[in-house]
Design an enzyme around this catalytic site. Structure first.
Site, PDB file in Angstrom:
ATOM      1  N   ASP A 233       0.848  -1.191   0.000  1.00  0.00           N
ATOM      2  CA  ASP A 233       0.000   0.000   0.000  1.00  0.00           C
ATOM      3  C   ASP A 233       0.887   1.246   0.000  1.00  0.00           C
ATOM      4  OD1 ASP A 233      -2.325   1.855   0.841  1.00  0.00           O
ATOM      5  OD2 ASP A 233      -3.282  -0.105   0.789  1.00  0.00           O
ATOM      6  N   HIS A 283      -3.658   5.893   3.672  1.00  0.00           N
ATOM      7  CA  HIS A 283      -4.404   4.691   3.275  1.00  0.00           C
ATOM      8  C   HIS A 283      -3.740   3.421   3.777  1.00  0.00           C
ATOM      9  CE1 HIS A 283      -6.070   1.640   0.464  1.00  0.00           C
ATOM     10  NE2 HIS A 283      -7.151   2.387   0.536  1.00  0.00           N
ATOM     11  N   SER A 453     -11.625  -1.431  -0.105  1.00  0.00           N
ATOM     12  CA  SER A 453     -10.296  -1.466   0.510  1.00  0.00           C
ATOM     13  C   SER A 453     -10.336  -2.087   1.899  1.00  0.00           C
ATOM     14  CB  SER A 453      -9.717  -0.052   0.598  1.00  0.00           C
ATOM     15  OG  SER A 453      -9.288   0.415  -0.635  1.00  0.00           O
TER      16      SER A 453
END
Length: 508
Positions: A233, A283, A453
């Site tokens: 990520d 994120h 996600s």
């Protein structure tokens, strides 16, 4: 992708702003039939993008190998000439095996390009002008190519598996780049509603959706001990101690966290220096927390596999793999994790609107080494609802996960994708649009995250519980147990796969 409760972000796993609106006749792009494929001038970015869009709408994906020579050559003119070449005797020859054939093929390709591009062949400097990057484990090289004749000659080479313009960005306008710069990112912190968690020992907050998947019941049999999850990520926040020095906190103990950075924050394709392992987006921190946050004593959200090990890779600047350095970074992260014998599960909540072959190679490499790879089915807004499951969740080697709303039946979340290649679902959106509580970017903070996600990170955590309970099992054993214990089994939905995961049934 991360969706904060403020909903400040409108883009996630795929972006939704096209270069020209299809609903506005004044900005309609030319039909592909109107493009002269034998013209001498390169196509414009809008013309190339229309070809990409048409192919996706017709076939659900786009492949640079299938387009005419003019299209590939034109894309290189808008891509700094960065051409990624996958070489090998056939489509399965993607791993370097020190064979003489592979070496000969590679050298011949480089020599051909050097000659046709007119760079000469005597000095190291000029060789480096042609050979931008050579993968250490995959039969993949990046070359500097601008001449149409070079493309034509390479396409006649039987030892080339694919060619793609890695430097080409589908999203290239100023407006799109501004939106993309923060795709999926955010450092927001939110006060979590008391209706969205339950306080459990020693003083952790269990997200509201865990009981719906019987994760809390499964903890009596497994907490993920001995299993390592690799999260590919945007990295890990250095400011969240529960994912750093205090990773072993409360009821979480005896486990490790590692952080790596393989993303090069530069538009210059020859750059090699990475910007480190720290999350500059938010994120990656959220996804790592959703999967592995400790069952802490500080009053903050716990992750699904709270005793699993974590390896975090900063492989991209955001969740949309829209550039050369991001695509190269993700491929390297997946390959690195694939090489490690201690890694069981890879979780990746990022993607793109069409396939990227170098990432395909990396995923196939990791898959060949028995890794269970979870990918997000897609998060977007209404502009891209016509798209099905996005890459790489669309691959057969990955486990595709999407999010659905709380309640009876199956309704995708407001920004989630569905399709025939979805394998499992996670409930992650409430009627009031609240999502899943996770650790925040900063010490003592928490936040809501949503989309496919967080569904993917939760699913990876459930898989860790199953593998921890059955440490001698193979990837296929674990995946089969997840399947037969899912809500819809033995039936498979054309949009939601085997349906909601049931952690308790899966660990029993």
């Amino acid at each position: 992708m991360k969706i904060s409760i403020l909903r400040a972000l409108s883009v996630a796993l795929i972006i939704t702003v096209f270069s020209c609106s299809k609903e506005d006749p004044s900005t309609t792009l030319p039909d592909t039939e109107a493009v002269a494929l034998d013209q001498n001038e390169p196509l414009t970015i809008p013309e190339i993008n229309r070809i990409i869009e048409n192919e996706i709408e017709l076939n659900g994906d786009f492949d640079w190998n299938a387009v005419p020579e003019l299209v590939l050559w034109s894309a290189l003119q808008h891509a700094d000439g960065v051409l990624t070449v996958g070489y090998g005797k056939d489509k399965d020859d993607f791993t370097i095996n020190d064979s003489g054939r592979q070496t000969s093929s590679k050298l011949a390709i480089v020599e051909m390009v050097r000659t046709l591009e007119g760079k000469g062949r005597s000095t190291t400097d000029k060789d480096e002008d042609i050979l931008i990057y050579e993968d250490e484990y995959l039969t993949v090289i990046d070359l500097k190519v601008l001449q149409r004749e070079t493309i034509a000659s390479l396409r006649r080479n039987a030892d080339i598996r694919y060619m793609e313009p890695s430097g080409y960005s589908y999203f290239q306008t100023v407006t799109e780049k501004s939106a993309l710069s923060d795709s999926g990112c955010g450092f927001d912190t939110e006060d979590i509603s008391s209706n969205d968690y339950t306080t459990i020992s020693p003083n952790a907050r269990m997200p509201w959706n865990f009981p719906l998947h019987h994760i809390d019941d499964a903890w009596a049999l497994s907490t993920g001990t001995g299993i390592t999850i690799g999260v590919v990520d945007t990295g890990l926040s250095p400011n969240q101690p529960l994912l750093n020095a205090n990773f072993n906190n409360g009821d979480s103990s005896g486990r490790t966290v590692e952080k790596y950075g393989v993303y090069v924050d530069s538009f210059w394709p020859w750059s090699r220096k990475t910007d480190g392992p720290n999350d500059k987006c938010g994120h990656g921190t959220s996804m790592s927390a959703a999967a592995t946050a400790p069952r802490n004593n500080t009053g903050l959200p716990v992750g699904v596999a709270y005793n699993s090990n974590l390896i975090s890779y900063r492989a991209s600047s955001d969740v949309l793999l829209n550039g050369y350095q991001e695509q190269k970074g993700v491929a390297k992260a997946i390959t690195d994790l694939g090489r490690r014998n201690d890694v069981h599960i890879i979780s990746m909540s990022m993607g793109y609107i069409y396939s990227i072959n170098r990432i395909k190679d990396a995923i196939r490499y990791a898959y060949s080494r028995d890794k269970l790879i979870f990918c997000a089915g897609g998060t977007s807004t209404s502009f891209t609802n016509f798209l099905g499951v996005v890459f790489p969740a669309s691959m057969s080697e990955t486990v595709a996960v999407t999010g659905i709303e709380e309640g009876s039946g199956y309704d995708e979340c407001d920004a989630c994708h569905k399709g025939s290649t979805i394998d499992f679902t996670i409930i992650m959106e409430r009627g009031n649009n609240n999502h899943i509580p996770v650790l925040g970017y900063y010490s003592g903070s928490e936040d809501y995250v949503g989309g496919s996600s967080v569904a993917t990170a939760n699913a990876a955590g459930i898989a860790a519980l199953v593998w921890s309970k059955n440490p001698s099992w193979s990837r296929n054993d674990v995946l089969n147990k997840l399947k037969i214990s899912a809500e819809l089994y033995p039936n498979r939905s054309s949009s939601y796969g085997w349906g909601n995961l049931d952690a308790l049934k899966a660990v029993q």
